[in-house]
Design an enzyme around this catalytic site. Structure first.
Site, PDB file in Angstrom:
ATOM      1  N   SER A  36       7.941  58.063  57.803  1.00 52.04           N
ATOM      2  CA  SER A  36       8.928  57.767  56.767  1.00 52.04           C
ATOM      3  C   SER A  36      10.291  58.145  57.310  1.00 52.04           C
ATOM      4  CB  SER A  36       8.556  58.515  55.485  1.00 52.04           C
ATOM      5  OG  SER A  36       9.454  58.198  54.459  1.00 52.04           O
ATOM      6  N   TYR A  85      16.345  50.022  53.224  1.00 51.04           N
ATOM      7  CA  TYR A  85      15.670  50.922  54.174  1.00 51.04           C
ATOM      8  C   TYR A  85      15.237  52.207  53.473  1.00 51.04           C
ATOM      9  CZ  TYR A  85      14.833  53.887  58.218  1.00 51.04           C
ATOM     10  OH  TYR A  85      14.247  54.725  59.133  1.00 51.04           O
ATOM     11  N   LYS A 140      11.461  53.554  52.657  1.00 53.35           N
ATOM     12  CA  LYS A 140      10.961  54.852  53.125  1.00 53.35           C
ATOM     13  C   LYS A 140      10.575  55.755  51.949  1.00 53.35           C
ATOM     14  CE  LYS A 140      11.147  54.134  57.563  1.00 53.35           C
ATOM     15  NZ  LYS A 140       9.884  53.940  58.324  1.00 53.35           N
TER      16      LYS A 140
END
Ligand SMILES: NC(=O)C1=CN([C@@H]2O[C@H](COP(=O)(O)OP(=O)(O)OC[C@H]3O[C@@H](n4cnc5c(N)ncnc54)[C@H](OP(=O)(O)O)[C@@H]3O)[C@@H](O)[C@H]2O)C=CC1
Ligand SMILES: N[C@@H](C=O)C(=O)O
Length: 259
Positions: free
Chosen positions: A137, A148, A152
């Site tokens: 992650s 993004y 994550k």
């Protein structure tokens, strides 16, 4: 002999996972798009560590390729004991300046592939009552910084959820959350970053240390691993400050300086 399958094995954090897992005696299945690089890594690691390395070239954003990798992960005759979902990439542009196809590709690689491969691996691992899943992650998962960061965040919470569901089965799941780490990531994404100021020198992590600390946390049974004292402090703060501060444009946009 045990086998580890690593996605994004052709560079950076994935490449280092291959090195350290091979040093621990695991055979490897290496997955990425650049087949030539994977062949070089196979030759180097087989010579250095005496383990067997299988090359599986695949683009995890392509459904047929992902299916091939999932089939390999779930094989009962040649089991995968350790799955490292690591492949990923960043882009320098903000949401509206990024083609939507690129946004979707990032979700396919960093979310869909993680779910599909974890599902394939965990099913087979639970039958054997042992196995390890490591999902790479990011510290960005505690922030509010674009697709993004959202992808994550998914990976961190997904890992926590599946770790809880598999508790007592002999299968562990860990989300490894790196901060800024020296790899090809920022160059490939053309993301402007400061690597030379005194602050940057204190922030950036070396990839060998990152993976070593991450594997130690996996060995210790940690569900969320944040290597580096500086990032333990930052994520500790991000977890307790009021969320409006986390999502304030100043903080959110500072994470990735734009051109
Ligand atoms: N470096 C950093 O500062 C941080 C990185 N991370 C995360 O760590 C992970 C690894 O990144 P890092 O090593 O830094 O970056 P690198 O760019 O060095 O490596 C990325 C790897 O992902 C692979 N990859 C990318 N897209 C695909 C795809 N569609 N299909 C298959 N493989 C793919 C690349 O291989 P190929 O191009 O050959 O397909 C490469 O092996 C990522 O998930 C990233 O988000 C998290 C926090 C910080
Ligand atoms: N920390 C990096 C990757 O997650 C970044 O966001 O640049």
């Amino acid at each position: 002999m045990t086998t580890a399958l690593v996605t994004g094995a052709s560079a950076g954090i994935g490449r280092e996972f291959c090195e350290q897992l091979a040093a621990r005696g695991h055979d490897l299945v290496v997955v990425a798009r650049r087949a030539e690089r994977l062949e070089e890594i196979k030759a180097e690691i087989e010579a250095r560590h005496g383990v067997k390395v299988e090359v599986l070239a695949a683009d995890l954003a392509v459904a047929d390729d992902l299916r091939r990798v999932a089939e390999r992960v779930g094989r009962r005759d040649e089991p995968v004991d350790v799955l490292v979902n690591n492949a990923g990439f960043g882009v320098k542009t903000s949401f509206l300046d990024t083609p939507v196809e690129k946004e979707i590709e990032s979700v396919d690689v960093m979310v869909k592939a993680v779910v599909v491969l974890t599902h394939a691996a965990a099913g087979a691992m639970v039958e054997r009552r042992r196995g390890t899943v490591i999902n790479v992650s990011s510290v960005a998962s505690f922030m509010a910084s674009g697709t993004y960061s959202a992808a994550k965040s998914y990976v961190t919470v997904f890992s926590e959820s599946i770790a809880a569901q598999l508790h007592g089965t002999g299968v562990t799941v860990t989300a490894l959350c790196p901060g800024f780490t020296h790899t090809e990531f920022h160059e490939r994404g053309e993301i402007p970053v400061d690597k030379t100021s005194p602050l940057a020198k204190r922030l950036w992590l070396d990839v060998d240390r990152l993976v070593r600390d991450g594997l130690a946390d996996v060995d210790a049974g940690k569900v969320v691993s944040v290597p580096g004292r500086q990032y333990k402090a930052i994520t500790g703060l991000l977890r307790v400050v009021p969320r409006p501060l986390v999502r304030s444009p100043r903080l959110s946009n500072r994470h990735r300086p734009r051109d």
